[in-house]
Design an enzyme around this catalytic site. Structure first.
Site: not given
Length: 526
Positions: A241, A263, A297
């Site tokens: 997140g 992460e 991401c």
């Protein structure tokens, strides 16, 4: 940007199997009496009403998981691997249902949902094949040659808490858990409240593959309440997140001396050197910037171009951006879907408007598309973005990329390293030796040469994770499995203890031991 033609498959909303959804919801321990509604991003229409777990439900979920974990850990690793192998097959067999669930919950294009199916199957097969070897007892050098026999065992942590994000509900919701159960752990997972159904469907497939009931628990509720309770009970934490939330997770885990893997955010750069293949780089940049509407991401948000090829690249890149097909479709005819919700749309709009207000130049996109759905936003390309703009320093997490030029390799590397993140980067050059040299100087957990993110991500035998504010620890590879274990050293001493024998006093023993150490160094013993 174009809108795909209507077909029988191009629906703005797909009806999920109600009986299946009800059965999946029944997997959630929830006695609070409260509920929350999951909405479809493509239309903002309700998908399902989810029961909310209370704090007692979380505690019960951990108790049930611990009971199941003791029996699961007692199985031989190859027996656990067989479950992952069968799960791999089920993921591929049931991919159409998985794709529908992913699209309904995230609004992404079908081909981007398929990326999750590929990733999940790949990781399941990898740990099914390699996991037993990774977990096998390892012989290590003993204290005294021949007399000391030392092995390292890998004991499971216990019950792993997973707090997973909305952007990749199958891939990010499941693959870390596959490594955890392969290592002999149980799981209590809190998927994001916007995407619980995909995680539940994956657990249902794991049950069909032979995973014991109770081993993988799903709890439902807000992150601030239920997520905190998961951290309070877990023996290890896996969180994916935002960086801000990740720091809070790390603090709470540290207070209990519990390890974690995080992460977090990224502001990933792509460097196109003067000798790059322009067409291939431009094609890849479109994927790197706009897959899953930029809600990835490892996506590219900063594009650095050598001034010698800047205009040529922009011409090829912008033509491809303009040709992208947007739309709310469940077939394969769209290139980009919706943002997840009104909050994410507001962030994207704020970042673009802030950049333009501070002097950035709009090259493509820059508009919301309410004609397609409530949260659609065009793929957007900015140039001359000032360093004080929000979208220069902060992760946008949307379909927005800023273009910059450079004249020297050192400047390009410094620009890529600018900021607090270090998750992913991309380098383009036909000179691989040169590209490797550049990659080694970039402060990012993964660097792709002549690819944007897929080469490193899909290399599941290699570790994946972030540097600096992009996270801690790694997923994938042996590192992604053994992080869920406690290494235990078992040493067997034979014939004589590690102490002075009866016929030597302590001083003479020290002299003999010293000579022995010199001899061990001479023969290369370590």
């Amino acid at each position: 940007m174009s809108t795909p033609p209507a077909t029988s498959e191009a629906l703005s909303r797909r009806e999920l199997d109600c009986e299946l959804v009800d059965r999946l919801i029944g997997l959630i321990p929830a006695t609070s009496g409260r509920t929350s509604t999951v909405y479809a991003p493509m239309t903002a229409e309700p998908l399902a009403v989810m029961p909310t777990s209370g704090l007692d439900d979380v505690e019960d979920a951990f108790a049930e998981a611990r009971a199941a974990q003791s029996e699961w850990a007692a199985l031989r690793p190859r027996a656990r691997a067989a479950v992952l192998s069968d799960f791999h097959d089920l993921v591929l067999d049931e991919q159409q249902t998985l794709l529908d669930f992913i699209q309904c919950e995230t609004g992404k294009a079908r081909k981007h949902a398929f990326d999750e199916v590929l990733d999940t199957a790949l990781v399941a097969n990898y740990y099914a094949r390699r996991g037993p070897g990774f977990l096998a007892p390892q012989r290590r050098t003993g204290a005294i040659p021949v007399l000391t026999q030392t092995r390292v065992l890998h004991q499971p942590k216990g019950v792993v808490g997973i707090i997973s994000p909305w952007n990749y509900p199958l891939s990010m919701g499941v693959t870390d858990g596959l490594a955890a159960i392969m290592a002999g752990n149980a799981i209590v997972q809190k998927p994001d409240s916007q995407t619980p159904l995909t995680a539940l469907l994956a657990v249902d497939l794991l049950h069909r593959a032979g995973m014991p009931r109770g081993l993988w628990q799903i709890v439902s509720g807000s992150g601030s309440v239920i997520g905190g309770a998961v951290i309070d009970h877990a023996d290890f934490l896996c969180f994916t997140g935002s960086t801000a939330t990740g720091k809070l997770v790390a603090q709470q885990a540290a207070a209990r001396l519990v390890g974690c893997t995080l992460e977090l955010g990224g502001k990933n750069a792509m460097l196109v050197l003067a000798d790059a293949d322009i067409d291939k780089a431009a094609e890849a940049a479109v994927r790197g910037c706009f897959s899953s509407a930029g809600q990835l991401c490892v996506s590219i948000e900063r594009l650095y171009l050598d001034e010698a090829i800047r205009e040529e690249f922009l011409s090829a890149f912008l033509a491809r951006v303009e040709a992208l097909r947007l739309g709310p479709s469940f077939d394969w005819n769209t290139d980009m879907g919706s943002l997840i919700n009104a909050g994410q749309l507001a962030t994207v709009r704020e970042h673009v408007e802030d950049a333009l207000g501070k002097g950035a130049v709009l090259l493509a996109g820059g508009r919301q598309r309410p004609d397609l759905g409530p949260y659609f936003y065009e793929p957007t390309v900015l140039a001359e973005t000032p360093h004080e703009a929000l979208c220069f320093t902060e992760e946008t997490f949307g379909p927005v990329v800023s273009i910059f030029g450079f004249t020297s390799e050192d400047d390009a590397i410094a620009n890529a390293n600018d900021g607090r993140y270090g998750l992913n980067a991309s380098v383009w050059s036909t000179d691989i030796t040169r590209a490797r040299s550049v990659a080694a100087r970039i402060k990012a957990g993964t660097v792709n040469i002549n690819e944007v993110y897929a080469a490193a991500w899909a290399s599941v035998d290699a570790p994946m994770g972030g540097m600096r504010d992009s996270g801690l620890n790694r997923r994938h590879g042996v590192e992604g499995l053994l992080k869920y274990t406690e290494p235990q050293t078992v040493a067997v001493q034979r014939l004589h203890g590690i102490t002075a024998p009866a016929f030597l006093d302590d001083e003479r023993f020290a002299m003999v031991a010293t000579a022995g150490l010199r001899m061990l160094k001479l023969i290369g013993w370590s």
